[in-house]
Design an enzyme around this catalytic site. Structure first.
Site, PDB file in Angstrom:
ATOM      1  N   ASN A  18      22.217 -53.742 -29.449  1.00 55.73           N
ATOM      2  CA  ASN A  18      22.103 -55.150 -29.822  1.00 55.73           C
ATOM      3  C   ASN A  18      22.998 -55.960 -28.888  1.00 55.73           C
ATOM      4  O   ASN A  18      24.209 -55.999 -29.062  1.00 55.73           O
ATOM      5  CB  ASN A  18      22.540 -55.315 -31.292  1.00 55.73           C
ATOM      6  CG  ASN A  18      22.525 -56.769 -31.736  1.00 55.73           C
ATOM      7  OD1 ASN A  18      22.031 -57.646 -31.018  1.00 55.73           O
ATOM      8  ND2 ASN A  18      23.080 -57.026 -32.912  1.00 55.73           N
ATOM      9  N   HIS A  71      20.518 -59.258 -39.697  1.00 50.22           N
ATOM     10  CA  HIS A  71      21.845 -58.918 -39.173  1.00 50.22           C
ATOM     11  C   HIS A  71      22.890 -59.789 -39.878  1.00 50.22           C
ATOM     12  O   HIS A  71      22.628 -60.949 -40.199  1.00 50.22           O
ATOM     13  CB  HIS A  71      21.885 -59.143 -37.659  1.00 50.22           C
ATOM     14  CG  HIS A  71      23.126 -58.603 -37.042  1.00 50.22           C
ATOM     15  ND1 HIS A  71      24.311 -59.300 -37.056  1.00 50.22           N
ATOM     16  CD2 HIS A  71      23.384 -57.418 -36.435  1.00 50.22           C
ATOM     17  CE1 HIS A  71      25.237 -58.550 -36.474  1.00 50.22           C
ATOM     18  NE2 HIS A  71      24.702 -57.419 -36.083  1.00 50.22           N
ATOM     19  N   SER A 116      31.382 -51.158 -34.605  1.00 51.44           N
ATOM     20  CA  SER A 116      32.418 -50.607 -33.728  1.00 51.44           C
ATOM     21  C   SER A 116      32.129 -49.167 -33.299  1.00 51.44           C
ATOM     22  O   SER A 116      33.057 -48.361 -33.157  1.00 51.44           O
ATOM     23  CB  SER A 116      33.805 -50.724 -34.378  1.00 51.44           C
ATOM     24  OG  SER A 116      34.138 -52.089 -34.579  1.00 51.44           O
ATOM     25  N   LYS A 143      23.171 -59.090 -28.595  1.00 48.21           N
ATOM     26  CA  LYS A 143      23.581 -60.390 -29.150  1.00 48.21           C
ATOM     27  C   LYS A 143      23.371 -61.492 -28.097  1.00 48.21           C
ATOM     28  O   LYS A 143      22.407 -61.438 -27.349  1.00 48.21           O
ATOM     29  CB  LYS A 143      25.015 -60.309 -29.684  1.00 48.21           C
ATOM     30  CG  LYS A 143      25.181 -59.112 -30.628  1.00 48.21           C
ATOM     31  CD  LYS A 143      26.452 -59.127 -31.405  1.00 48.21           C
ATOM     32  CE  LYS A 143      26.504 -57.874 -32.296  1.00 48.21           C
ATOM     33  NZ  LYS A 143      27.653 -57.815 -33.171  1.00 48.21           N
ATOM     34  N   GLY A 186      32.267 -55.552 -34.607  1.00 47.84           N
ATOM     35  CA  GLY A 186      33.014 -56.263 -33.574  1.00 47.84           C
ATOM     36  C   GLY A 186      34.513 -56.276 -33.777  1.00 47.84           C
ATOM     37  O   GLY A 186      35.228 -57.028 -33.111  1.00 47.84           O
ATOM     38  N   GLU A 203      25.333 -61.361 -38.828  1.00 44.82           N
ATOM     39  CA  GLU A 203      25.622 -62.639 -38.159  1.00 44.82           C
ATOM     40  C   GLU A 203      24.555 -63.676 -38.506  1.00 44.82           C
ATOM     41  O   GLU A 203      24.854 -64.869 -38.608  1.00 44.82           O
ATOM     42  CB  GLU A 203      25.740 -62.404 -36.639  1.00 44.82           C
ATOM     43  CG  GLU A 203      27.067 -61.728 -36.303  1.00 44.82           C
ATOM     44  CD  GLU A 203      27.049 -60.835 -35.076  1.00 44.82           C
ATOM     45  OE1 GLU A 203      26.143 -60.968 -34.235  1.00 44.82           O
ATOM     46  OE2 GLU A 203      27.943 -59.973 -34.970  1.00 44.82           O
ATOM     47  N   GLU A 263      25.530 -51.547 -41.880  1.00 52.36           N
ATOM     48  CA  GLU A 263      26.587 -52.126 -41.057  1.00 52.36           C
ATOM     49  C   GLU A 263      27.588 -52.854 -41.953  1.00 52.36           C
ATOM     50  O   GLU A 263      27.364 -54.007 -42.321  1.00 52.36           O
ATOM     51  CB  GLU A 263      25.996 -53.132 -40.066  1.00 52.36           C
ATOM     52  CG  GLU A 263      24.994 -52.547 -39.115  1.00 52.36           C
ATOM     53  CD  GLU A 263      24.893 -53.373 -37.845  1.00 52.36           C
ATOM     54  OE1 GLU A 263      25.221 -52.844 -36.786  1.00 52.36           O
ATOM     55  OE2 GLU A 263      24.524 -54.560 -37.922  1.00 52.36           O
TER      56      GLU A 263
HETATM   57  P1  PGA Z   1      29.605 -53.837 -32.676  1.00 55.51           P
HETATM   58  O1  PGA Z   1      28.333 -54.592 -33.309  1.00 55.51           O
HETATM   59  O2  PGA Z   1      29.097 -52.506 -32.187  1.00 55.51           O
HETATM   60  O3  PGA Z   1      30.074 -54.732 -31.568  1.00 55.51           O
HETATM   61  O4  PGA Z   1      30.598 -53.667 -33.782  1.00 55.51           O
HETATM   62  C1  PGA Z   1      27.394 -53.898 -34.079  1.00 55.51           C
HETATM   63  C2  PGA Z   1      26.298 -54.815 -34.538  1.00 55.51           C
HETATM   64  O5  PGA Z   1      26.571 -55.996 -34.803  1.00 55.51           O
HETATM   65  O6  PGA Z   1      25.137 -54.394 -34.649  1.00 55.51           O
END
Ligand code: PGA
Length: 251
Positions: free
Chosen positions: A9, A95, A212, A11, A173, A97, A167
């Site tokens: 992903n 997601h 992460s 983003k 993140g 976000e 998640e």
């Molecule tokens: P990250 O994001 O690996 O940077 O923690 C995972 C995600 O949002 O799918």
């Protein structure tokens, strides 16, 4: 046997030129018979570059989001018919976000799941609790609510095409992943929820862990019995790092 699925992903990262260079390097790394399904999720503006860069390889691609309506007065949104021109295989839906920053509700996410399935594409449905919800012992309750809002009423044939990404929001993140035993516990809970509604189909549905994931910890998650892949953000932005993660998923 569930085929593992490891997804990148990106983003809001990478221009078309950067996406082209990524695909070039990634194709050097991935053998034709690689046993893990690999999917890249570029921003909309780089979908064409990724399609051109990956066509003819075993690597798939998809969109990070979609609007459930096929067309209309929805300024700034993108529909499934538009995405189908880019030959996408998957769409990420729900997601955290999108849920938290852009205020997407469970109901809106459910409409997206139905629209994606109807278009013949596969959704990756993201679910996961926030830190205070876990601290209050409500993690399962939150995930169950997200699952039932998005998946209740799907036929077993449709449900079979869904991938679920667990998640935990506090792990995304932050550099602080979930403990593998907690990820396994939630994945087993999700599979139990699916089995109660769909019977044996539940055994074929892939459940990813996300939050992460890095080359150094991916193996801890990918070898868990109910985890069949990873959804990777930050560590997927470099093709060598993403491929190092994917290699940990080789059965
Ligand atoms: P990250 O994001 O690996 O940077 O923690 C995972 C995600 O949002 O799918």
């Amino acid at each position: 046997m569930r085929t593992p699925i490891v997804a990148a992903n990106w983003k809001m990262n990478k221009t078309q030129a950067e996406a082209r260079e990524y695909c070039r390097r990634f194709r050097e790394l991935v053998p034709e018979d690689f046993p893990v399904e690999l999917v890249l999720f570029p921003p909309f503006t780089a979908l064409g570059a990724v399609r051109d860069g990956l066509t003819g390889s075993v690597v798939k691609w998809g969109a990070q989001n979609v609007h459930p309506e096929p067309k209309g007065a929805f300024t700034g949104e993108i529909s499934l018919p538009m995405l189908l021109e880019y030959e996408i295989s998957y769409v990420i839906v729900g997601h955290s976000e999108r849920r938290d920053i852009f205020g997407e509700t469970d109901e809106f996410i459910a409409r997206k799941i139905w629209a994606v399935l109807e278009a013949g594409v596969r959704p990756i449905l993201c679910v996961g609790e926030k830190l205070e919800e876990r601290r209050e012992g409500r993690a399962r309750e939150v995930v169950e609510r997200q699952l039932s809002a998005a998946l209740e009423g799907l036929s077993p044939e449709d449900a079979d095409r869904v991938v679920i990404a667990y998640e935990p929001v506090w792990a995304i993140g932050t550099g602080v992943p979930a403990r593998p035993e907690d990820a396994q516990e939630m994945a087993a809970f999700i599979r139990g929820w699916l089995r109660a509604r769909l019977g044996d189909v539940a055994d074929g549905i892939r459940i990813q862990y996300g939050g992460s994931v890095k080359p150094g910890n991916a193996g801890d998650f990918l070898r868990l019995p109910d985890i069949d892949g990873a959804l990777v953000g930050g560590a997927s932005l470099d093709p060598d790092s993403f491929f190092a993660i994917a290699r940990e998923g080789v059965p």
